[in-house]
Write a protein that holds these residues in place. Structure first.
Motif, PDB file in Angstrom:
ATOM      1  N   ALA A   4      -2.791  -2.641  -9.363  1.00  0.00           N
ATOM      2  CA  ALA A   4      -3.072  -3.728  -8.430  1.00  0.00           C
ATOM      3  C   ALA A   4      -1.784  -4.418  -7.985  1.00  0.00           C
ATOM      4  O   ALA A   4      -0.794  -4.463  -8.719  1.00  0.00           O
ATOM      5  N   LEU A   5      -1.796  -4.941  -6.774  1.00  0.00           N
ATOM      6  CA  LEU A   5      -0.654  -5.696  -6.268  1.00  0.00           C
ATOM      7  C   LEU A   5      -0.628  -7.077  -6.923  1.00  0.00           C
ATOM      8  O   LEU A   5      -1.641  -7.555  -7.445  1.00  0.00           O
ATOM      9  N   LYS A   6       0.534  -7.726  -6.880  1.00  0.00           N
ATOM     10  CA  LYS A   6       0.717  -8.989  -7.608  1.00  0.00           C
ATOM     11  C   LYS A   6       0.675 -10.225  -6.719  1.00  0.00           C
ATOM     12  O   LYS A   6       0.297 -11.305  -7.174  1.00  0.00           O
ATOM     13  N   ARG A   7       1.115 -10.076  -5.475  1.00  0.00           N
ATOM     14  CA  ARG A   7       1.186 -11.252  -4.609  1.00  0.00           C
ATOM     15  C   ARG A   7      -0.206 -11.747  -4.237  1.00  0.00           C
ATOM     16  O   ARG A   7      -1.167 -10.975  -4.169  1.00  0.00           O
ATOM     17  N   LYS A   8      -0.297 -13.052  -3.962  1.00  0.00           N
ATOM     18  CA  LYS A   8      -1.574 -13.654  -3.620  1.00  0.00           C
ATOM     19  C   LYS A   8      -1.545 -14.267  -2.223  1.00  0.00           C
ATOM     20  O   LYS A   8      -0.511 -14.696  -1.734  1.00  0.00           O
ATOM     21  N   LYS A   9      -2.720 -14.295  -1.595  1.00  0.00           N
ATOM     22  CA  LYS A   9      -2.869 -14.950  -0.302  1.00  0.00           C
ATOM     23  C   LYS A   9      -2.938 -16.458  -0.516  1.00  0.00           C
ATOM     24  O   LYS A   9      -2.970 -16.942  -1.651  1.00  0.00           O
ATOM     25  N   ASP A  11      -5.375 -18.320  -0.152  1.00  0.00           N
ATOM     26  CA  ASP A  11      -6.620 -18.729  -0.812  1.00  0.00           C
ATOM     27  C   ASP A  11      -6.659 -18.321  -2.281  1.00  0.00           C
ATOM     28  O   ASP A  11      -7.656 -18.525  -2.972  1.00  0.00           O
ATOM     29  N   GLY A  12      -5.562 -17.728  -2.780  1.00  0.00           N
ATOM     30  CA  GLY A  12      -5.473 -17.352  -4.180  1.00  0.00           C
ATOM     31  C   GLY A  12      -5.907 -15.934  -4.482  1.00  0.00           C
ATOM     32  O   GLY A  12      -5.728 -15.452  -5.611  1.00  0.00           O
ATOM     33  N   ALA A  13      -6.473 -15.245  -3.499  1.00  0.00           N
ATOM     34  CA  ALA A  13      -6.917 -13.856  -3.705  1.00  0.00           C
ATOM     35  C   ALA A  13      -5.713 -12.910  -3.691  1.00  0.00           C
ATOM     36  O   ALA A  13      -4.748 -13.114  -2.944  1.00  0.00           O
ATOM     37  N   LEU A  14      -5.769 -11.886  -4.539  1.00  0.00           N
ATOM     38  CA  LEU A  14      -4.689 -10.911  -4.587  1.00  0.00           C
ATOM     39  C   LEU A  14      -4.649 -10.077  -3.314  1.00  0.00           C
ATOM     40  O   LEU A  14      -5.680  -9.808  -2.692  1.00  0.00           O
ATOM     41  N   TYR A  15      -3.452  -9.682  -2.906  1.00  0.00           N
ATOM     42  CA  TYR A  15      -3.315  -8.740  -1.803  1.00  0.00           C
ATOM     43  C   TYR A  15      -4.075  -7.457  -2.144  1.00  0.00           C
ATOM     44  O   TYR A  15      -4.065  -7.004  -3.290  1.00  0.00           O
ATOM     45  N   GLN A  16      -4.694  -6.878  -1.147  1.00  0.00           N
ATOM     46  CA  GLN A  16      -5.425  -5.628  -1.335  1.00  0.00           C
ATOM     47  C   GLN A  16      -4.926  -4.584  -0.332  1.00  0.00           C
ATOM     48  O   GLN A  16      -4.788  -4.876   0.851  1.00  0.00           O
ATOM     49  N   ARG A  17      -4.645  -3.382  -0.823  1.00  0.00           N
ATOM     50  CA  ARG A  17      -4.263  -2.304   0.078  1.00  0.00           C
ATOM     51  C   ARG A  17      -5.484  -1.889   0.908  1.00  0.00           C
ATOM     52  O   ARG A  17      -6.607  -1.925   0.411  1.00  0.00           O
ATOM     53  N   PRO A  18      -5.260  -1.430   2.136  1.00  0.00           N
ATOM     54  CA  PRO A  18      -6.378  -0.883   2.917  1.00  0.00           C
ATOM     55  C   PRO A  18      -6.983   0.315   2.180  1.00  0.00           C
ATOM     56  O   PRO A  18      -6.277   1.041   1.466  1.00  0.00           O
ATOM     57  N   ASP A 126       5.036  -6.088  -1.904  1.00  0.00           N
ATOM     58  CA  ASP A 126       3.586  -5.887  -1.868  1.00  0.00           C
ATOM     59  C   ASP A 126       3.061  -5.728  -0.448  1.00  0.00           C
ATOM     60  O   ASP A 126       2.226  -4.858  -0.174  1.00  0.00           O
ATOM     61  N   PHE A 127       3.525  -6.569   0.469  1.00  0.00           N
ATOM     62  CA  PHE A 127       2.995  -6.492   1.833  1.00  0.00           C
ATOM     63  C   PHE A 127       3.385  -5.183   2.506  1.00  0.00           C
ATOM     64  O   PHE A 127       2.676  -4.688   3.381  1.00  0.00           O
ATOM     65  N   TYR A 128       4.521  -4.596   2.071  1.00  0.00           N
ATOM     66  CA  TYR A 128       4.946  -3.314   2.625  1.00  0.00           C
ATOM     67  C   TYR A 128       4.004  -2.188   2.196  1.00  0.00           C
ATOM     68  O   TYR A 128       3.997  -1.128   2.810  1.00  0.00           O
TER      69      TYR A 128
END
Length: 263
Positions: A4-9, A11-18, A126-128
């Motif tokens: 799982a990715l570590k960075r959060k949006k 709203d506190g939700a973790l980044y999710q890959r498509p 993470d965003f990459y």
């Protein structure tokens, strides 16, 4: 299952890959490293077996975390090759500096980001792994701003940067735009008009949007000098095709702008 990715949006939700990226990672994870590397390089982007760059970033980070320095270096070279190819079609010599200097600065910042990500494991990349092209647009824009500030001049910001309202258009492009500005090219100075215009450009079919985007970067449609990079050469089509796409885009944009003027 990919880590799982570590960075959060916000709203506190973790980044999710498509889902497409997650699925590609799952398919490639069981494959032996050398076989996987052969899938990363030498496959055309339009080919069904092309591996998205987001996936390369994932395996690059994974190789570093596992101490697989040889694998890391090979993926790193492939990744930089893709970045260089992308920049060569997006960055040109301009009033703010040479294309080589600008591209070198972008690559340098990207390498520094990779280094920091590997050293900290803080999720800087993470965003990459989610939207690589979008992340690179942000990085390019940051570097262009730096060069613009040094030169004290204005530069066209690439399409997709989400900064339509502050964008400058070259005199050459103003002349081209006059075809659908109703004989009043000064409209381009109106912030509201610019917002409507660039939003309309973003909704064009991809082939038309690419032509308009390159025009906005000051790239000529065609040139007799073989050393001059042109839209026809970038898109690998003849000059007539480029002009037809441009004219269709102008027609669509004119319809949008005329409708807006009626409101």
């Amino acid at each position: 299952m990919p880590v799982a990715l570590k960075r959060k949006k916000k709203d506190g939700a973790l980044y999710q890959r498509p889902p497409k990226i997650e699925a590609s990672i799952e398919v490639l994870e069981p494959i032996e490293a050398n076989a996987r590397l052969s899938r990363f390089d030498g496959v055309a982007k339009k080919h069904s077996e092309y591996v998205p760059t987001e996936v390369l970033v994932h395996f690059l980070r994974g190789a570093w975390a596992k101490g697989e320095r040889g694998e890391f270096e090979k993926i790193f070279r492939i990744l930089l090759k893709r970045v260089d190819q992308s920049l060569r079609s997006a960055i040109w010599n301009s009033r703010i500096g040479s294309a080589t200097d600008i591209r070198d600065e972008i690559v340098s910042r990207f390498v520094v980001l990779i280094t920091k990500d590997c050293a900290s494991q803080a999720g800087l990349l993470d965003f990459y792994e989610i939207h690589f092209d979008q992340a690179m647009v942000a990085l390019r824009t940051s570097v262009l701003r730096k060069f613009k500030a040094i030169a004290g001049d204005m530069i066209t910001v690439p399409l997709g940067s989400q900064e339509h309202d502050g964008r400058e258009v070259s005199p050459e492009v103003e002349v081209a735009l006059e075809a659908f500005l109703g004989g009043d090219p000064q409209k381009i100075d109106d912030p509201t008009f610019r917002l409507v215009l660039f939003s309309a450009i973003d909704r064009l079919p991809e082939d038309q949007k690419r032509v308009i985007g390159l025009l906005l970067q000051g790239v000529p449609i065609d040139a007799k000098d073989q050393d001059v990079m042109t839209i026809a050469r970038i898109l690998q089509c003849d000059e007539r095709t480029v002009r037809n796409r441009r004219d269709r885009a102008y027609k669509a944009l004119k319809a949008v702008l005329e409708k807006e003027a009626e409101l």
